[in-house]
Scaffold this active site. Structure first.
Site, short mmCIF file in Angstrom:
data_model
loop_
_atom_site.label_atom_id
_atom_site.label_comp_id
_atom_site.label_asym_id
_atom_site.label_seq_id
_atom_site.Cartn_x
_atom_site.Cartn_y
_atom_site.Cartn_z
CG HIS A 50 -0.35 0.08 2.14
ND1 HIS A 50 0.28 -0.65 3.30
CD2 HIS A 50 -0.06 1.09 3.08
CE1 HIS A 50 1.02 -0.62 4.61
NE2 HIS A 50 0.73 0.90 4.47
CG HIS A 144 6.96 5.50 1.24
ND1 HIS A 144 6.44 6.45 1.82
CD2 HIS A 144 6.81 4.55 2.23
CE1 HIS A 144 6.75 6.46 3.63
NE2 HIS A 144 6.68 5.57 3.68
#
Length: 148
Positions: A50, A144
């Site tokens: 994720h 990120h």
């Protein structure tokens, strides 16, 4: 951090869908066993791949029907969200021990509206608090995908 987080996850049709979980759960932990880690507090943590859009969403915001709350958020269209992966990087921060950077411009509106609605009670990513947070997020946290 108290509260909930909103994540952007790859759909099952994405070519990375089978690759990222394997990197997170077996490939990287095998290359960096916990006894060889630079810090004794670093042990493998397994999680769904994720990119965190926002955190600290108080349960009082979404109440007893989180799905209805999510459905009411005017997220940008999927076509306008461009997740561009950058380099694999590493930092000492626990959640950025090993990660893939993500291009800010492609996800800023998505993260902005998530933060605006989830934390700041603003209508969209153009609110003052949200714009300030987006700048902080870009500089200090950065979008990120954690791998380890």
């Amino acid at each position: 951090m108290p509260g909930s987080s909103l994540w952007l996850t790859p759909p099952p049709t994405n070519p990375l869908y089978p690759i990222l979980p394997k990197l997170i759960s077996s490939t990287l932990p095998a290359k960096f066993p916990s006894e060889a880690a630079s810090s004794p507090r670093v042990t493998p943590h397994f999680f769904a791949p994720h990119m965190t859009l926002t955190s600290d969403v108080s349960p009082s915001v979404y109440g007893s029907n989180p799905q209805a709350w999510l459905d009411a958020i005017p997220f940008p269209s999927a076509a306008s969200v461009k997740v561009k992966f950058g380099k694999v990087k590493s930092q000492e921060a626990f959640y950025r021990r090993c990660y893939i950077s993500v291009g800010y411009e492609g996800v800023k509106d998505l993260a902005g509206v998530a933060r605006a609605r989830g934390v700041f009670d603003e209508a969209d990513e153009h609110g003052e608090k949200t714009k300030e947070w987006l700048e902080w997020w870009r500089k200090e946290f950065g979008p990120h995908v954690s791998l380890m």
